[in-house]
Design a protein around this motif. Structure first.
Motif, PDB file in Angstrom:
ATOM      1  N   PHE A 103       0.838  -1.204   0.000  1.00  0.00           N
ATOM      2  CA  PHE A 103       0.000   0.000   0.000  1.00  0.00           C
ATOM      3  C   PHE A 103       0.873   1.255   0.000  1.00  0.00           C
ATOM      4  CE2 PHE A 103      -1.793   3.398   2.678  1.00  0.00           C
ATOM      5  CZ  PHE A 103      -2.889   3.757   1.910  1.00  0.00           C
ATOM      6  N   GLN A 107       0.288   1.544  -6.261  1.00  0.00           N
ATOM      7  CA  GLN A 107       0.164   0.569  -7.356  1.00  0.00           C
ATOM      8  C   GLN A 107       1.022   0.915  -8.572  1.00  0.00           C
ATOM      9  OE1 GLN A 107      -3.363  -0.944 -10.033  1.00  0.00           O
ATOM     10  NE2 GLN A 107      -3.815  -1.478  -7.924  1.00  0.00           N
ATOM     11  N   ALA A 242      -8.088  -2.670  -3.262  1.00  0.00           N
ATOM     12  CA  ALA A 242      -7.273  -2.693  -4.480  1.00  0.00           C
ATOM     13  C   ALA A 242      -8.203  -2.416  -5.649  1.00  0.00           C
ATOM     14  CB  ALA A 242      -6.601  -4.056  -4.664  1.00  0.00           C
ATOM     15  N   LEU A 385      -2.198  -6.569   1.419  1.00  0.00           N
ATOM     16  CA  LEU A 385      -2.217  -6.620  -0.060  1.00  0.00           C
ATOM     17  C   LEU A 385      -1.276  -7.689  -0.602  1.00  0.00           C
ATOM     18  CD1 LEU A 385      -2.482  -2.804  -0.678  1.00  0.00           C
ATOM     19  CD2 LEU A 385      -4.098  -4.517  -1.549  1.00  0.00           C
ATOM     20  N   TYR A 455      -3.928   1.426  -4.926  1.00  0.00           N
ATOM     21  CA  TYR A 455      -4.267   0.802  -3.646  1.00  0.00           C
ATOM     22  C   TYR A 455      -4.774   1.888  -2.709  1.00  0.00           C
ATOM     23  CZ  TYR A 455      -1.410  -3.014  -5.507  1.00  0.00           C
ATOM     24  OH  TYR A 455      -0.901  -4.017  -6.301  1.00  0.00           O
TER      25      TYR A 455
END
Ligand code: N7H
Length: 470
Positions: A103, A107, A242, A385, A455
């Motif tokens: 996170f 991303q 996500a 994640l 994210y």
């Protein structure tokens, strides 16, 4: 226990919807003003208690209508979800580590690792994403509801309260597909069947949901959160969202099925193509799972929630053969059930999301070529994640060897739906033909194309009130 009035409603319950608008925004320079105005927005964020209440009343309303033999009218529904990216937390001035490196990195920096396509200049990878996601965004609102009008009214209300403290960067509106395609994604397959049950929330799990996952698999700071000790107190009962903007090349997918029917004796070419589609996904378009309906669609089974998810690749021949379902079929790759002795708790995610874009036009269908952007506004929730979305994409879908421990002459190959290959020529899948399990099928370049994502962290209501707003 989980405080259901504190957890955002989209996470555990989901907000019933026909349409959904996702708005990405940046916080403007007067952060203090944003935090002050946010106080008035927090009451608009849907809680789990509210979302569940809405679900229950819709069910009741439908049952009443059915008892009277009339068509149930659509109830007005609207729900709001709010999340912040790491950039957003920083902008607000929240500098604690939340205990999730994926996170915190964001991303964009994960894109290459996820297998997204892009270009490298001066050693720097830039994914082929929509500009909004390449520049970074601070936060996201997801507004779900029964109609565009209720949704737009809610957006206006939020914007009025936030005034000039945010700038909208990008939005996309999805809709449930029309008529009999209701609930089906754009390739035509029924979606939204299998999500894990969560302890302390789902009191009556459906068959096939398995042992409910402990709440900390989805919510930070709760039972079985693998990073419990690393969480600041304000992160408790939040969840990582996500988001992925995934375009789908539907006419191209359809052409491939048409050109490669599975040549089983007794099947017409059309049936062979339909069968190939089912072998790629692991379910028929109706939703019936191959593991229970291996040779022929079974729409009655598909429509029965007591049965349509009640399988775990445990038929005696299942674990070592692809007779019923290919090892790499999308649903088997992303939730391998008994391929991992049902030890999958930490890998479970809760999927939401909605299709976007128009139906395939006759000319697209005829040419086998996409000219209108369509796909899935994908989002899923998890507490880690690296265990959830990222792991499923990288270590399962993109990993040709997974699931492991299968006969040496049968390479599972890529997840044909979401598996991304660095070298297009390597994108193969094994076992599509049940009568020739060692044969590999060459897949064309990805039919699901990532155009970006981020994210986000969806905080608890109390954290929104006290840590985010002032
Ligand atoms: Fe997937 N599809 O149409 O093929 N997915 N998915 N997915 N997916 C599922 O069981 C699809 C994507 C999972 O528990 C179904 O509810 C498409 C991503 C998981 O048995 C169908 C896209 C990720 C499951 C599709 C897409 C996942 C699942 C069956 C992109 C995670 C549950 C319906 C455009 C990284 C598996 C159902 C289980 C089911 C499709 C994306 C994961 C039909 C088109 C990015 C965990």
């Amino acid at each position: 226990p989980v405080n259901l009035s504190n957890v955002q409603g989209d996470i555990l319950a989901g907000i019933p919807k026909k349409f959904e608008t996702t708005i990405f925004f940046n916080i403007n320079n007067d952060v203090a003003a944003f935090r002050k105005h946010l106080t008035q927005v927090v009451p608009l964020i849907t809680t789990t208690t509210q979302a569940k209440g809405t679900r229950d009343s819709i069910l009741q309303h439908k049952q009443n209508a059915a008892a009277q033999g009339v068509q149930a009218a659509l109830l007005p529904v609207v729900g709001v979800t709010l999340g912040f990216s790491q950039l957003g937390l920083k902008k607000i001035g929240i500098n604690d580590s939340i205990g999730d490196p994926v996170f915190e990195q964001g991303q964009l920096k994960d894109a290459q690792h996820l297998g997204d396509k892009g270009t490298i200049t001066n050693g720097q990878f830039t994914p082929d994403w929509l500009p909004a996601f390449k520049n970074g965004v601070h936060g996201v609102f997801v507004i779900a509801g029964d109609s565009i009008i209720t949704i737009e009214a809610k957006i206006a209300e939020i914007k009025l309260k936030l005034g000039l403290t945010i700038t909208e960067v990008f939005r996309s509106t999805g809709n449930v597909r029309p008529g009999p395609e209701k609930g089906h994604e754009h390739f035509g397959f029924l979606d939204g069947i299998s999500n894990p049950a969560v302890k302390d929330f789902d009191t009556n799990p459906l068959p096939g949901q398995g042992t409910p996952v402990r709440p900390g698999i989805i919510l930070l700071g709760r039972e079985a959160d693998p990073n419990l000790a690393a969480r600041p107190s304000w992160a408790v009962e939040g969840s990582f969202l996500a988001f992925r903007y995934l375009s789908q090349l539907v006419p191209e997918f359809d052409q491939f099925l048409k050109k490669n029917p599975i040549p089983l004796p007794g099947l017409t070419p059309e049936q062979g193509s339909e069968f190939l589609g089912a072998r790629l996904v692991g379910r028929w378009k109706s939703g019936a799972p191959l593991d229970l309906a291996p040779l022929k669609d079974d729409p009655i089974l598909a429509a029965d929630p007591q049965r349509n998810n009640d399988f775990d690749y445990s038929f005696p021949e299942d674990l070592q053969t692809q007779d019923r379902c290919p090892f790499a079929a999308h649903v088997r790759k992303t939730n391998p059930r008994n391929d991992l002795q049902n030890n999958t708790e930490t890998r479970r995610i809760i999927r939401r999301g909605i299709p976007f874009g128009p139906e395939v036009t006759p000319s697209e269908a005829q040419q086998g070529k996409t000219t209108h952007d369509r796909g899935l506004l994908f989002r899923c929730y998890q507490s880690v994640l690296a265990n959830g979305f990222q792991f499923i994409q990288v270590s399962w879908a993109n990993n040709t060897g997974f699931p492991f421990g299968k006969p040496a002459d049968q390479v599972p190959g890529f997840d044909p739906i979401i598996g991304q290959a660095a070298d297009p020529a390597s994108r193969i899948m094994g076992g599509t033909n049940p009568q020739n399990a060692t044969a590999n099928l060459g897949l064309p370049a990805e039919w699901v194309v990532s155009k970006g994502g981020e994210y986000f962290f969806a905080p608890s209501i109390s954290a929104l009130k006290t840590t985010f707003a002032t």
